[in-house]
Design a protein around this motif. Sequence first.
Motif, PDB file in Angstrom:
ATOM      1  N   UNK A 116       0.841  -1.208   0.000  1.00  0.00           N
ATOM      2  CA  UNK A 116       0.000   0.000   0.000  1.00  0.00           C
ATOM      3  C   UNK A 116       0.869   1.249   0.000  1.00  0.00           C
ATOM      4  N   UNK A 117       1.927   1.241   0.803  1.00  0.00           N
ATOM      5  CA  UNK A 117       2.852   2.376   0.834  1.00  0.00           C
ATOM      6  C   UNK A 117       3.520   2.570  -0.530  1.00  0.00           C
ATOM      7  N   UNK A 129      -3.651  10.382  -9.423  1.00  0.00           N
ATOM      8  CA  UNK A 129      -4.914  10.986  -9.006  1.00  0.00           C
ATOM      9  C   UNK A 129      -5.696  10.208  -7.966  1.00  0.00           C
ATOM     10  N   UNK A 130      -5.016   9.348  -7.206  1.00  0.00           N
ATOM     11  CA  UNK A 130      -5.698   8.583  -6.168  1.00  0.00           C
ATOM     12  C   UNK A 130      -5.683   9.358  -4.854  1.00  0.00           C
ATOM     13  N   UNK A 131      -6.860   9.760  -4.390  1.00  0.00           N
ATOM     14  CA  UNK A 131      -6.949  10.473  -3.123  1.00  0.00           C
ATOM     15  C   UNK A 131      -6.812   9.486  -1.968  1.00  0.00           C
ATOM     16  N   UNK A 132      -6.725  10.022  -0.766  1.00  0.00           N
ATOM     17  CA  UNK A 132      -6.542   9.164   0.410  1.00  0.00           C
ATOM     18  C   UNK A 132      -7.718   8.220   0.616  1.00  0.00           C
ATOM     19  N   UNK A 133      -8.900   8.596   0.124  1.00  0.00           N
ATOM     20  CA  UNK A 133     -10.086   7.752   0.281  1.00  0.00           C
ATOM     21  C   UNK A 133      -9.887   6.358  -0.317  1.00  0.00           C
ATOM     22  N   UNK A 134      -9.102   6.274  -1.393  1.00  0.00           N
ATOM     23  CA  UNK A 134      -8.860   4.993  -2.054  1.00  0.00           C
ATOM     24  C   UNK A 134      -8.042   4.041  -1.175  1.00  0.00           C
ATOM     25  N   UNK A 135      -7.341   4.579  -0.204  1.00  0.00           N
ATOM     26  CA  UNK A 135      -6.442   3.773   0.618  1.00  0.00           C
ATOM     27  C   UNK A 135      -7.081   3.319   1.936  1.00  0.00           C
ATOM     28  N   UNK A 137     -10.065   1.755   2.773  1.00  0.00           N
ATOM     29  CA  UNK A 137     -10.621   0.392   2.846  1.00  0.00           C
ATOM     30  C   UNK A 137      -9.536  -0.687   2.842  1.00  0.00           C
ATOM     31  N   UNK A 138      -8.522  -0.594   1.961  1.00  0.00           N
ATOM     32  CA  UNK A 138      -7.439  -1.594   2.018  1.00  0.00           C
ATOM     33  C   UNK A 138      -6.706  -1.603   3.349  1.00  0.00           C
ATOM     34  N   UNK A 139      -6.465  -0.423   3.911  1.00  0.00           N
ATOM     35  CA  UNK A 139      -5.758  -0.347   5.186  1.00  0.00           C
ATOM     36  C   UNK A 139      -6.567  -1.012   6.298  1.00  0.00           C
TER      37      UNK A 139
END
Length: 373
Positions: A116-117, A129-135, A137-139
């Motif tokens: 993820x990092x 263009x991936x905002x923090x919102x995309x990360x 759920x995976x986290x």
Amino acid sequence: MLIIYKNKIKYLFSGPYRCPDFLNKSYIPSLDGWRAVAILIVVIAHTKLGLGDLTLFRNLFRPILGEFGVRIFFVLSGFLITSLLIKEHLKNGKINLASFFIRRFLRIFPVLYLYIFTVYIVNLTFNLGLSFEYFIAPILYINNFPIFPATWLLGHTWSLGVEEQFYLIWPLLFKYCRNYIQILFILLLAMPFISILNYLYPKFYLVFLSPFLIYAHYIFFGAAVSILCFKGFLDKGVPLKMLKSKSTIFILFITVVILTAFTHKGLFGKVTIPFGDTLNALLISTLILNSIIYKKTILYKLLNAKIMKSLGTISYSLYIWQQLFILPTNSYPRIENYFYFPFNIVLAIIAAIISYHFFEKPILKFKDKFSLK
């Protein structure tokens, strides 16, 4: 005959566990072979998405479906985790939940968070263009629920979410609920009805907990198969004879491929919607059991080939890292040109090998301190 079956059912719910000979070992080699099969299916299915319709590779492997590979992983997880829990219970008379959760954390979390990092750095470097919102759920391991926006680079974490949610629920039931076996089999029997409700009322997808149950069905089925093994249901008799039949195994293999294709395309819905997943889980479990119990079959030899065992060892790493290199057409134009076929597959394997040997292996050695003793 009826009395015999009544006694077996009674023993299933109240009789003691005993470890069958084919599971009385710390390492079951065929399972690595199945992991290799599962990851090969996933990689091939994902690779097709980045190729044109007229390419030889895509047409050659058109029937290969990625969800089939994930289903194999799920059945394996349920079977292995439950077997470990039962063995610990037999050995120590109890389950150490703290050690269990520490082992799961050390096996799954570190490499995923590293990935993820890495995606976050790639996102910043190439301005994807991936905002923090995309990360989020995976986290949090909830990417199977459609709460936050999703993207291909992190899309495969949905399956890890399903597994982690299972790991949080099942060990607690196993340790603290006396009727956990009854609950397990009631859930499995209810799954056809849940599938029908999910199909008829898709708006209530979340109410039925379908993002978890529809997929965890395979994990719970693997858990049930493990329990049946430790209850002596495969010690002798018709089930064991059927497992040994070469013709039966061949028919099962063909059937599971066809059934997966029918389920994927929505064909024969009156059968595949309620019963497709249950039948698939049953067929996959049967093939797995055959490869564990019988060592002189072609299936066993194939799964235990050196290359398959090596691939199975890095299967989790490869599952994590392949998503960065094997991209669908026009998904991320800024980086697609760097990862073209078949170079992208080579890069994914290299990344998995480096990740496993230089990052995961030291952590796994530390994880061994919390293993069953």
